[in-house]
Design a protein around this motif. Sequence first.
Motif, mmCIF file in Angstrom:
data_model
loop_
_atom_site.group_PDB
_atom_site.id
_atom_site.type_symbol
_atom_site.label_atom_id
_atom_site.label_comp_id
_atom_site.label_asym_id
_atom_site.label_seq_id
_atom_site.Cartn_x
_atom_site.Cartn_y
_atom_site.Cartn_z
ATOM 1 N N THR A 16 0.831 -1.203 0.000
ATOM 2 C CA THR A 16 0.000 0.000 0.000
ATOM 3 C C THR A 16 0.866 1.254 0.000
ATOM 4 O O THR A 16 0.579 2.228 -0.719
ATOM 5 C CB THR A 16 -0.929 0.005 1.233
ATOM 6 N N ALA A 17 1.928 1.224 0.773
ATOM 7 C CA ALA A 17 2.838 2.374 0.808
ATOM 8 C C ALA A 17 3.508 2.575 -0.546
ATOM 9 O O ALA A 17 3.664 3.714 -1.024
ATOM 10 C CB ALA A 17 3.889 2.158 1.895
ATOM 11 N N SER A 20 0.980 4.029 -3.009
ATOM 12 C CA SER A 20 0.724 5.437 -2.672
ATOM 13 C C SER A 20 1.853 6.322 -3.169
ATOM 14 O O SER A 20 1.624 7.406 -3.720
ATOM 15 C CB SER A 20 0.548 5.590 -1.158
ATOM 16 N N GLY A 23 1.611 6.658 -6.838
ATOM 17 C CA GLY A 23 0.524 7.556 -7.192
ATOM 18 C C GLY A 23 0.925 9.009 -7.071
ATOM 19 O O GLY A 23 0.627 9.834 -7.943
ATOM 20 N N ILE A 24 1.635 9.337 -5.994
ATOM 21 C CA ILE A 24 2.108 10.712 -5.799
ATOM 22 C C ILE A 24 3.098 11.099 -6.889
ATOM 23 O O ILE A 24 3.025 12.197 -7.455
ATOM 24 C CB ILE A 24 2.749 10.844 -4.406
ATOM 25 N N SER A 76 3.598 -2.521 -10.745
ATOM 26 C CA SER A 76 2.518 -2.344 -9.763
ATOM 27 C C SER A 76 1.418 -3.384 -9.968
ATOM 28 O O SER A 76 0.911 -3.968 -9.005
ATOM 29 C CB SER A 76 1.935 -0.934 -9.875
#
Length: 395
Positions: A16-17, A20, A23-24, A76
């Motif tokens: 999840t990290a 994220s 995504g950023i 991913s």
Amino acid sequence: MKSDFDVRKTVAVIFTAFISLCGIMTLLLSPRQVFGGLVRGYINTPEESSFFQKLGNSVKTFDGRVSEYFVFHDLSIHSYGGIQRVLNKSLINDTDKSYEVVKLKNGYLTFRQSGEGDLRPLKNCLIDFKKICDSSGSRLLFVNNLSKDTTNEKLIPDFYPYVYNSDFKQIKSDLKNNGVNVLDFEDVVNEQNIDKFSLFFKTDHHWTPKTGLWVSRNIVKKINSSFGWKLDTKLLEEQNYITDSYPSSFLGTQGRRVGVLYAGADDFDIVIPDFDTDFTVEISDNNSTVRGDFCKTMIHKENITPDNLLNRDETAYDAYMGGNHALVRITNHNIKNGKKALFILNSYGCVVYPYLAVEFQHIDCIDIRGYEDSVEDFVRKNSPDVVIYAIGGHQ
């Protein structure tokens, strides 16, 4: 048990990290492309749509842009599938519910199916279409395609929450009562005692090329029995073909949603006639014409890319005919029976009509998803001996 739970929880947190962070980075590296999707989705929605419909399309387009420009996109997806496998997940959620992937107990992937299938519009269309075929001297055969459905309760994951019902049995009866010949492949599977799922790729909704040969053979048998023809079905017997196999070379539509670590990749076969062939193939999309044997005119092996399973430009399935085309016209110079066919198809037909072409002196193939002219006018103008309508039915 606690140790196993902690390991799974830790892996999930790390993944999840990672997602994220990606995504950023995507938003920072491609802001114009990604955020432009919000505006593009809004303004491309029909004017008569409500504000909330426009907003919904805006968010959907934004989500698609994020996926398209996502940093470490392939890694991913594969990692996500690997995590789901570690967590022993059978239902893989997606922002678009229609693309939620279900892993059946036989290892095959399929998309979530739910709701009611209303096939009455298809029935009415076929009954009207038969009148046009009759007036043009054409025979009509409706082919009910197989699908990777979830009707077998023994294969459905425990607590699978979705049910899909179809009214095809009643529709089939109505079609027959109106003089429409029907080839129902659900019946063929049952009569021949075949494991239906063996006809499909594990990671894709399409039939395998060997199934395409089998489908074409059964279509020709049905034509012979229904219309009193004598097409040579021996030309479609499997022993008259050779197979080029490409191991772990195809990740299908469902597999692309969850990555290769979740369910593996499919082998891909090219099934080639072991006899002389001579075709001319005309493709309307690119105004191309090519003459040669089966491989030269029908097969594009360059689309098989085992080292790039998430290839965005093509997949191994596109090795057949180079993918989907609105209109393909094929002349078989080795057949002199004078028979002309029109094959109306969707993407399932890409591995079927190259084999049907073996049987006819001429066959036209229309994918109505891309064909902009009138199919009815095409029938009136060309008067094919048989029209094979292979769209719809069990979904």
